[in-house]
Design an enzyme around this catalytic site. Structure first.
Site, PDB file in Angstrom:
ATOM      1  N   GLY A  95       9.913  -5.442  -4.965  1.00 48.28           N
ATOM      2  CA  GLY A  95       8.592  -6.215  -4.710  1.00 48.28           C
ATOM      3  C   GLY A  95       7.556  -5.461  -4.492  1.00 48.28           C
ATOM      4  O   GLY A  95       7.713  -3.824  -3.715  1.00 48.28           O
ATOM      5  N   CYS A  96       6.778  -4.999  -4.525  1.00 53.12           N
ATOM      6  CA  CYS A  96       5.111  -4.715  -4.207  1.00 53.12           C
ATOM      7  C   CYS A  96       5.439  -4.444  -2.896  1.00 53.12           C
ATOM      8  O   CYS A  96       5.315  -3.719  -2.251  1.00 53.12           O
ATOM      9  CB  CYS A  96       4.104  -5.311  -4.824  1.00 53.12           C
ATOM     10  SG  CYS A  96       3.572  -7.208  -4.212  1.00 53.12           S
TER      11      CYS A  96
END
Lengths: 345, 345, 345, 345
Positions: free
Chosen positions: A148-149
């Site tokens: 994920g970011c």
């Protein structure tokens, strides 16, 4: 090599097109969508006129398996869990940009994502693709789960401290800030321009699905880390993530030691840039690039270390890291076709 | 009553004009500037056409003393330290929006502001004007030192926890975010549009002059609080501050108790709005108004309390609170002429 | 081939670094500055860490002449007029991004730029580098004068109509809008964030120095065009120009004919993209790329043609077109190293 | 006096609450919604906490008629056409902020709004409320049709020229720019933050429903005006409209004469501010206020007059002008409760 992209109508998919346009070894063979088949890509993304004339195709697994060397999945959570087993049966390698294969514990996934988790078998097969900290050779991987970011920015910032046990494991607080593109292209009141511009919001307090992802990796590195405080703010800008990370030093330290540690740790990592002591990165300084820029402060008065880590959420936080992983999977230099200079200003 | 404003060409001064335009008891008698005397106010601020036709006058202390009932100082740090003794000699009351009279310890001021502090005598005379937590009657005050923008958001958010000793005094971390108007109207590379727009920066790490102001007040409330971690981020928006505050609970607590405490503490405080449990304020929800909106979360997994406090930095963080203090000084209801509804969206 | 850049501390210079980083035939040999010699490039532009470790050098003409194959001048107006004769004496080719060699009439230059014009000899030598409409072979050119940002968007949009005499020559109105980076990196109250954000301004009304540049080229194409109305607006964004162009049709026409004309005219021009009928480009759709996107409308009720032309002001409007011209000068394909996909969103 | 608001969940409705909060003669008796009855107003608009505790009620016409003195309709187009006859039967006065009663010709309405028009009878009854140019006494009016945002800025800017026949009637071009709040609160891809921020779009080319409204009023003032060119651009900001208006002078004129004309025309109009010659208004200079600021240029080279007119689209372009009309209807001074100073910066 030929790649297929499923889910090109989101921002992650569009960014893959931008990156791969000039990649010397990989071309995009086909685009697939479950809802817009028959439309041209440029109807969704007019900025791609003259870049691609292709038409979105149905998600025909067998055809994809026959024609493509590997697949990028840039779909909403819940979709990959379903598609991956079918693609695996076709012996086509997959790089999944969604959250479906990140959380190893199915109950934890269900709790935070409010959805059924993927099959245990394929969860075990999936390699977590935090490129600088891979624990396996991607050339052997069939299924790469792209991080994920927020976890990318956070984990790259925390790794040297956690792995070397330099901080109190209970003291970790991550105050994260993101541009609005992280929320995707689907419209919602939260991302309506007039509600978001000239505004600063905090959201998903203690409920963000990236919390278990961060904790899973940190506790894998150091079992003493159990729970962290992680909060997320919506910044009135399109791209960029900054993680401001606070932790109490558990050993005697000073700022020079910390910089030495970070420089040594990330030596040879092209996409990690440790900034000069006394300066701190801003998100625009990595805009449109795959860099993660990191700096540090140490405050003797409070014995607290602060790490500042910035990325472009659509690049190192999504499509860029996916291509970096693709390069590793193909045995190429990690920066092949990915050496974008930040777009500044 | 007649007010004089010294320093109207900055944002704090302009905001005073907006607020006082409709105040039923106070009018602006004169505007003063050390650099632009002779110019009309509307040359600096064309938006004030038809609101004021006045011309900026020199800072003639005696004349101000004879004609005005009190003075607002909206000048850069270092100026008020010099002007206040002269104004005091004229027996004219002063509300100072700068930092010059906030720090009681002259050495501390010098260290953080890199300037000589004001005279001890007048530092002792100055009342710190955090309106909801005044420790003296402003009707008796000659010199009111208006709090800083960050300290206002932070202290209003922390007061119930610190005063009631509900948190570990060493655990306080304030991750603060501000719109760019907090940096004032003077041009600089940091606030140049192309460098700031679509960008997120952290600045003055461990060096912000609001750190000693926050610590002075907190340790006054609870001597156990000595040093806090306080960091500041520049958000690509004009107005608004959010303080995201983290602290470890030192007692058994839960979210309902915390909300009860905050509601009781601020009962009767018109400008403090405790938000509904489970919702959090965004900065736009107080835009252009004097409100401070506060909400809370408690995370059992980490035993950590999070307080979110938002203000408009030019209103409750500067000119609004100054007028609120003025009202108290004049024996008026605190919201007289100050009851602006937030401008949304 | 080796390029020298004089004036890298402005946005045009920084953008040249971004573009040339991956150019297969050209590398940057040296950076020069009249004010910051001795500083590293990354002190001005931290985002270039790991991209360049070079130090800014003095502007030593002879050394530049000996070492570099050609020079980019990315300096404020007035500087190139002075440097070019010296560089010409060293037989080093020059691509000038400033306005100094665009206006052929020295009196006109002086009137609009409020400065002395360059020498007549070198003005005559200079080739106006609107790449798609060059009237000479750049391989022979010694001195290329790169067009202004507004003229590029405007002239590319108007060329087919003016060259083919399809519009009333007196009817041309260009309502132009630009992001703030067009004003450069020098700080000023006009480009101060708090004055520009959430604001829309019109500026330099009937006084913009790009007016004579546009008129010079248009009247060269069609002597009937003498004066145009050209106005400029400052948009609260960093990059992008849109020229909304209005003119009365002088012949019977319709929208299909107009699109045919534009498509034929620009066939083979990689960087000009005629959009699909009924759709219009937005500036973000060319962000960070060298494209100029154009669309048209025709309103029968008023017999008026509208052209909408967008560019990234720092790319096709400055550094991008400069590299496109460099490629032509070196006999390379125009898009060598310049085929950036727009960064969207 | 008691007002009812139907449609408070849109931006126009919320702005009415902000304005009327301090109005000395009018209070809001009730809020009505067709979709959210039973919800509290602050669930839609948390910024109104402590301002209103009311609950949205059903649209019960008879009850409204019995209890309220008049009604504001802040509903999407198509709704008022239906509600107004029912409200008229209850003898309750109505101020309609939608477009339903602006266009007198039912065929024209249908063509541009793609909806059935209101009944002829009530169309004839409706008074077009461009306050400074009313052709009837609002004290007698039952139904006031509040002008559109773009027409307000445009018509106030053009009135002196058109009424005095100073321009070529065929030469009028209006290049209009608006902040995003003009598109309302309903989510759509066009107003999604990531698509709109750092972007500039042109939209509804030759199709905007405000075109017939502008032409209807202009041709009423001067039958020679038949069709105008009117284009609309979406600016990455929340509030504000600028109309840049171009027209050819039909008489000998100069800039001083034009300013004299505008100053005389609007003498006594509190909300119209003619700016000083040589300066031009920006949208932020009227932010949050009911002012319309206007300036002019005349270019001898092209014989063209340019008018620049700015408003806050939610104030003078919607709720502000509605309250101004309400004041006229009630026989109050037009600026009662409406004298907001622009919020700057």
């Amino acid at each position: 090599m030929k790649a297929a992209i499923i889910g090109v109508t989101g921002y992650g998919g569009a960014e893959l097109v931008r990156i791969l346009h000039q990649h010397p070894e990989v071309s995009i063979h086909s685009f697939h969508s479950s809802s817009q088949q028959g439309n041209r890509v440029i109807e969704s993304y007019p900025h791609l006129q003259s870049i691609t004339a292709q038409v979105l195709e149905d998600i025909h697994i067998e055809k994809i398996g026959n024609e493509a060397d590997f697949v990028f999945l840039a779909t909403p959570s819940g979709v990959a869990a379903n598609l991956v087993p079918q693609l695996m049966n076709q012996n086509v390698k997959v790089i999944d940009l969604s959250g479906d294969f990140r959380i190893k514990n199915r109950e934890v996934y269900k709790k935070w994502y409010k959805k059924e988790a993927a099959e245990e078998h394929w969860l075990n097969e999936a390699v977590y693709g935090l490129t600088e900290w891979l624990d396996t050779d991607l050339k052997e991987a069939k299924l790469i789960s792209n991080p994920g970011c927020y976890p990318t920015a956070t984990l790259l910032g925390l790794a040297p401290l956690v792995k070397n046990k330099l901080i109190d494991e209970k003291s970790i607080i991550i105050d994260a800030k993101s541009g609005v593109s992280g929320a995707g292209r689907n419209v919602s009141p939260v991302t309506h321009f007039s509600e978001t511009n000239e505004n600063l919001k905090i959201y998903k307090v203690n409920e963000h699905q990236h919390i278990p992802e961060i904790e899973q990796v940190l506790s894998g590195w150091n079992p003493g880390v159990r729970a962290v405080t992680f909060s997320t703010h919506l910044i009135p800008m399109t791209r960029g993530i900054m993680a401001t990370i606070y932790a109490s030093a558990s050993i005697d330290t000073n700022i020079d030691q910390l910089f030495d540690l970070y420089r040594e740790t990330y030596e040879g990592c092209y996409f990690i840039r440790i900034r000069e002591k006394g300066t701190f990165p801003s998100t625009k300084e990595v805009y449109g690039s795959n860099f993660c820029d990191i700096s540090l402060a140490y405050d003797e008065r409070t014995n607290r270390i602060m790490v500042v880590s910035v990325i472009d959420n659509l690049m190192k936080g999504a499509a860029g890291q996916a291509v970096q992983n693709m390069n590793m999977m193909l045995g190429l230099d990690e920066k092949t076709g990915l050496d974008f200079v930040p777009v500044y200003p």
